[in-house]
Design a protein around this motif. Structure first.
Motif, mmCIF file in Angstrom:
data_model
loop_
_atom_site.group_PDB
_atom_site.id
_atom_site.type_symbol
_atom_site.label_atom_id
_atom_site.label_comp_id
_atom_site.label_asym_id
_atom_site.label_seq_id
_atom_site.Cartn_x
_atom_site.Cartn_y
_atom_site.Cartn_z
ATOM 1 N N SER A 96 0.837 -1.200 0.000
ATOM 2 C CA SER A 96 0.000 0.000 0.000
ATOM 3 C C SER A 96 0.870 1.247 0.000
ATOM 4 N N ALA A 100 -2.901 5.630 0.074
ATOM 5 C CA ALA A 100 -4.014 4.680 0.014
ATOM 6 C C ALA A 100 -3.692 3.499 0.924
ATOM 7 N N ALA A 103 -5.220 -0.033 0.574
ATOM 8 C CA ALA A 103 -5.178 -0.730 -0.711
ATOM 9 C C ALA A 103 -4.754 -2.185 -0.542
ATOM 10 N N VAL A 105 -2.565 -4.311 -1.834
ATOM 11 C CA VAL A 105 -2.567 -5.069 -3.094
ATOM 12 C C VAL A 105 -1.708 -6.320 -2.930
#
Length: 161
Positions: A96, A100, A103, A105
């Motif tokens: 992240s 953000a 996030a 990911v």
């Protein structure tokens, strides 16, 4: 921004100790970068996270108005499914950026490879492939790639073996 307090640091130590007590040895660690942070989960930790993620969504969702609560539950359920799919039995990295932080990911641990060195090897019919040799002081711009074109396998940059 202010640095973490002593209480924050102690809470992190306590969380690591609690994780160590869970069966199957889940390992979770994190690192901060100038651009954001990464949370590493080994395969066992991914399994544990995938079990509790949907429950977190349900717990949080109960306090939120509809349809936001439903969206939160669906997000957590989908995120747990993505983590399991990305895992590949190696573990994952949740990434992240600071702008953000939620996030998270997921990518597999070890992807993409940071090795951009160029390598060479020789194939001899009676001996097979030779040991890989690195070209000194040479590197590619990107990770290696293979492609099939007109029935032939083509290599682009990086290490072959």
């Amino acid at each position: 921004m202010t640095p973490p307090t002593a209480e924050d640091i102690e809470a992190g130590r306590q969380a690591r100790a609690e994780l160590a007590q869970i069966q199957d040895n889940p390992e979770v660690w994190a690192e901060a970068k100038w651009w954001g942070f990464r949370v590493f989960l080994n395969h066992e930790a991914v399994n544990v996270a995938a079990e509790i993620y949907p429950r977190i969504g349900t717990l949080v969702g109960q306090f939120l108005p509809s349809p936001i609560g439903t969206l939160v539950r669906l997000y957590y359920k989908a995120h747990s499914m993505v983590m399991k799919r990305v895992d590949q039995d190696r573990g994952i990295v949740l990434t992240s950026p600071w702008i953000a932080i939620a996030a998270l990911v997921p990518t597999p641990i070890g992807w993409p490879s940071s090795d951009t060195s160029l390598w060479w090897t020789v194939f001899e019919e009676e001996h097979g492939w030779s040991q890989d040799k690195e070209f000194p002081k040479h590197a590619s711009e990107a990770n290696p790639a293979l492609a099939a074109f007109e029935g032939k396998l083509r290599a682009s940059r990086g290490r072959l073996g």
